[in-house]
Design a protein around this motif. Structure first.
Motif, PDB file in Angstrom:
ATOM      1  N   PRO A 226       0.817  -1.209   0.025  1.00  8.59           N
ATOM      2  CA  PRO A 226       0.000   0.059   0.086  1.00  8.59           C
ATOM      3  C   PRO A 226       1.054   1.168  -0.006  1.00  8.59           C
ATOM      4  N   TYR A 227       0.405   2.221  -0.710  1.00 10.66           N
ATOM      5  CA  TYR A 227       1.189   3.576  -0.871  1.00 10.66           C
ATOM      6  C   TYR A 227       0.003   4.582  -1.108  1.00 10.66           C
ATOM      7  N   GLN A 228       0.532   6.089  -1.310  1.00 11.77           N
ATOM      8  CA  GLN A 228      -0.535   7.172  -1.078  1.00 11.77           C
ATOM      9  C   GLN A 228      -0.929   7.093  -2.729  1.00 11.77           C
ATOM     10  N   ARG A 229      -2.135   6.613  -3.068  1.00 17.17           N
ATOM     11  CA  ARG A 229      -2.689   6.538  -4.303  1.00 17.17           C
ATOM     12  C   ARG A 229      -3.272   7.663  -4.880  1.00 17.17           C
ATOM     13  N   PRO A 230      -3.241   8.199  -6.151  1.00 18.26           N
ATOM     14  CA  PRO A 230      -2.229   7.418  -7.283  1.00 18.26           C
ATOM     15  C   PRO A 230      -0.945   7.829  -6.781  1.00 18.26           C
ATOM     16  N   ALA A 231      -0.021   7.148  -7.750  1.00 20.16           N
ATOM     17  CA  ALA A 231       1.517   7.574  -7.683  1.00 20.16           C
ATOM     18  C   ALA A 231       1.672   9.090  -7.876  1.00 20.16           C
ATOM     19  N   GLY A 232       2.544   9.598  -6.893  1.00 17.64           N
ATOM     20  CA  GLY A 232       2.876  11.063  -7.356  1.00 17.64           C
ATOM     21  C   GLY A 232       3.833  11.210  -8.562  1.00 17.64           C
ATOM     22  N   GLY A 233       4.214  12.562  -8.488  1.00 19.43           N
ATOM     23  CA  GLY A 233       4.963  12.990  -9.776  1.00 19.43           C
ATOM     24  C   GLY A 233       6.561  12.681  -9.548  1.00 19.43           C
ATOM     25  N   HIS A 234       6.894  12.605  -8.296  1.00 22.93           N
ATOM     26  CA  HIS A 234       8.359  12.278  -8.173  1.00 22.93           C
ATOM     27  C   HIS A 234       8.739  11.309  -7.220  1.00 22.93           C
ATOM     28  N   ALA A 235       7.667  10.705  -6.579  1.00 25.97           N
ATOM     29  CA  ALA A 235       8.071   9.522  -5.577  1.00 25.97           C
ATOM     30  C   ALA A 235       6.782   8.748  -5.339  1.00 25.97           C
ATOM     31  N   ILE A 236       7.117   7.545  -4.539  1.00 22.68           N
ATOM     32  CA  ILE A 236       6.153   6.710  -4.097  1.00 22.68           C
ATOM     33  C   ILE A 236       5.905   7.065  -2.690  1.00 22.68           C
ATOM     34  N   PHE A 237       4.932   7.138  -2.131  1.00 19.41           N
ATOM     35  CA  PHE A 237       4.943   7.351  -0.573  1.00 19.41           C
ATOM     36  C   PHE A 237       4.420   6.099   0.063  1.00 19.41           C
ATOM     37  N   VAL A 238       5.105   5.147   0.601  1.00 19.51           N
ATOM     38  CA  VAL A 238       4.649   3.874   1.056  1.00 19.51           C
ATOM     39  C   VAL A 238       3.922   4.129   2.425  1.00 19.51           C
ATOM     40  N   ASP A 239       2.623   3.771   2.508  1.00 23.39           N
ATOM     41  CA  ASP A 239       2.024   3.851   3.910  1.00 23.39           C
ATOM     42  C   ASP A 239       2.374   2.832   4.705  1.00 23.39           C
ATOM     43  N   ALA A 240       3.255   3.104   5.820  1.00 21.39           N
ATOM     44  CA  ALA A 240       4.003   2.440   6.505  1.00 21.39           C
ATOM     45  C   ALA A 240       3.013   1.621   7.755  1.00 21.39           C
ATOM     46  N   LEU A 241       2.027   2.344   7.874  1.00 19.81           N
ATOM     47  CA  LEU A 241       0.996   2.075   8.932  1.00 19.81           C
ATOM     48  C   LEU A 241       0.121   0.921   8.387  1.00 19.81           C
ATOM     49  N   LYS A 242       0.085   0.600   7.236  1.00 20.31           N
ATOM     50  CA  LYS A 242      -0.335  -0.301   6.582  1.00 20.31           C
ATOM     51  C   LYS A 242       0.404  -1.561   6.332  1.00 20.31           C
ATOM     52  N   VAL A 243       1.618  -1.201   6.296  1.00 25.61           N
ATOM     53  CA  VAL A 243       2.584  -2.290   6.143  1.00 25.61           C
ATOM     54  C   VAL A 243       3.065  -2.931   7.339  1.00 25.61           C
ATOM     55  N   LEU A 244       3.676  -2.110   8.395  1.00 30.54           N
ATOM     56  CA  LEU A 244       4.152  -2.698   9.668  1.00 30.54           C
ATOM     57  C   LEU A 244       3.056  -2.388  10.715  1.00 30.54           C
ATOM     58  N   THR A 245       1.756  -3.136  10.574  1.00 25.74           N
ATOM     59  CA  THR A 245       0.785  -3.224  11.431  1.00 25.74           C
ATOM     60  C   THR A 245       1.076  -3.394  12.930  1.00 25.74           C
ATOM     61  N   HIS A 246       2.156  -4.297  12.953  1.00 22.84           N
ATOM     62  CA  HIS A 246       2.460  -4.684  14.519  1.00 22.84           C
ATOM     63  C   HIS A 246       3.293  -3.616  15.308  1.00 22.84           C
TER      64      HIS A 246
END
Ligand code: PLP
Length: 459
Positions: free
Chosen positions: A335-355
């Motif tokens: 999961p990342y901030q959708r849609p992809a940005g112009g200069h970067a992908i912003f990965v949504d860490a709260l949805k990855v490292l849920t523990h």
């Protein structure tokens, strides 16, 4: 068969990068106090810390460097730069500065005073710093959609006109200008639509205010208008940028982004009074008006960079690459901030490292894990960057907690994107086993993320 898309350039010069072992990276992380800003660049395999000043100049830009005019006053290179800026933006008055924050410092020294209110869309941290250090308020009027990372809307960087009007109604006499950041970096490199820029202009006119564009990624913003907004698909990027800037009174620019130079910036405006006011601060802070913090050769290279990067093919190659990385993350379910940005992908860490509890900084933990996994350096744009509340001194856990993977312009290939995605997938696959994050062992009072020292939370 339709031919696939490819970059509109070929590579003339290469710079070796080195891989490392996990054991080496483990030691380097420890030495760096688990803060990737403290790593040496040659300990990094793929460097996605920032897209600022990290782009690759073209042969034409390198050629322009050799032609730079280093005259103290009235250098030819200044006039080349000024004429290019006027052609692209329509602004007649130009002051070069050494980078974007210097443009803010010079112009805001003239315009921002104690007690002022400066409304905008997610002010960039240096912009906010230059407002708050003058004891003024940076009022964030970004649309609420920007907060929901999974919501797919085309212009997530927009200003919410209702929020803006509220500030203008309540604090109108204290508002020196409205500032619109294009693209909206802090919200994930998200663009602002032409329709929204027009709404902001209409409100500014209604309340008799001027508008500044914080323009670091104005060309990428124009690309998104062309490809996403109705009525613009047949217009050139240069036609769109002219139309955008016609809605503003001036701009501050970090040329390290869409100018594709390694250092530089400028102020441009249509108003003589702003130019006269800024002049008084440009000379003591930056330098004489026809170089203001830049070498002649750097101004020459910037003029070429601005011209090249307001051509569709160049922007398409860049944004296509960011979207390619996003498509791989989609494939892996990351999961990342959708849609992809112009200069970067912003990965949504709260949805990855849920523990990992938020008190142990999930995005910073993920940044460390990605480096540990493959020597890839991202950047936490989350709870550490958010600093503590100035009054309560509590950590601010209210916003998003992102790992930003900023893609330098014309530097890496799609194969590097594949490595990045695979490394993230490996971390993602073992996310359930990551239950502890990091703790702060030392921090600065302001802008702590650059120098913060951390340790594993369970140590
Ligand atoms: C980078 C940036 C700045 C500051 O520019 P510097 O060149 O880093 O000083 C200001 N605003 C935005 C939106 C930026 O991305």
């Amino acid at each position: 068969m339709e031919l696939p898309y490819a970059e509109p350039w070929k590579i003339k010069m290469v710079e070796p990068i080195r891989t490392s072992t996990r054991q080496e990276r483990e030691a380097w992380l420890k030495e760096a106090h688990y803060n990737v800003f403290q790593l040496r660049a040659d300990q990094v395999y793929i460097d996605l810390l920032t897209d600022s000043g990290t782009g690759a100049m073209s042969d034409r830009q390198w050629a322009a460097l050799m032609m730079g005019d280093e005259s103290y006053a009235g250098a030819r290179s200044f006039y080349e730069l000024k004429d290019t800026i006027t052609r692209i933006t329509g602004f007649d008055y130009v002051i070069p500065t050494h980078q974007g924050r210097a443009a803010e410092n010079v112009l805001f020294s003239h315009l921002v005073h104690e007690g002022d209110w400066v409304p905008g869309n997610s002010h960039f941290d240096t912009t906010k710093g230059h407002i708050e250090s003058r004891k003024a308020v940076a009022a964030d009027c970004t649309v609420d959609e920007a907060r929901n990372t999974q919501l797919e809307v085309p212009f997530k960087g927009n200003v919410d006109p209702a929020k803006l009007e509220k500030v203008l109604r309540e604090h109108g006499d204290k508002v020196p200008f409205i500032i619109v950041t294009i693209t909206n970096n802090t919200a994930g490199g998200q663009p602002v639509s032409m329709a929204n820029l027009k709404e902001v202009r209409a409100l500014a006119d209604k309340y008799g205010k001027r508008v500044i564009f914080d323009s670091a990624r104005f060309a990428e913003n124009a690309y998104f208008i062309k490809t996403r907004e109705e009525g613009y698909s047949d217009k050139s990027i240069k036609e769109i940028t002219l139309e955008m800037f016609a809605l503003a009174d001036g701009m501050t620019m970090s040329a390290k982004k869409d100018g594709i130079v390694n250092m530089g910036g400028f102020i441009a405006t249509r108003w003589e009074d702003w130019y006269e006011g800024a002049k008084r601060f440009a000379i003591p802070f930056e330098g004489y008006l026809t170089y203001g913090g830049m070498n002649g050769r750097d101004m020459a290279a910037l003029a070429v960079g601005l011209d090249e990067n307001t051509e569709f093919a160049n922007l398409h190659a860049r944004i296509h690459q960011v979207e390619f990385l996003a498509s791989l993350l989609d494939e892996y379910g990351i999961p990342y901030q959708r849609p992809a940005g112009g200069h970067a992908i912003f990965v949504d860490a709260l949805k990855v490292l849920t523990h990992v509890p938020k008190e142990e900084f999930p995005a910073q933990t993920l940044t460390v894990e990605l480096y540990r996994e493959a020597g890839i350096r991202g950047c936490e744009i989350g709870y550490i960057l958010a600093d503590r509340d100035p009054v309560t001194r509590e950590n601010r856990f209210g916003g998003n907690d992102f790992v930003r993977l900023a893609i330098p312009r014309r530097v890496y290939t799609d194969n590097h994107m594949r490595v990045i995605a695979a490394a993230l997938k490996n971390v993602y696959d073992r996310r359930e086993s990551i239950t502890r994050g990091v703790k702060i062992t030392w921090e600065a009072e302001l802008m702590r993320h650059f120098t913060v020292q951390l340790a594993p939370a369970d140590e």
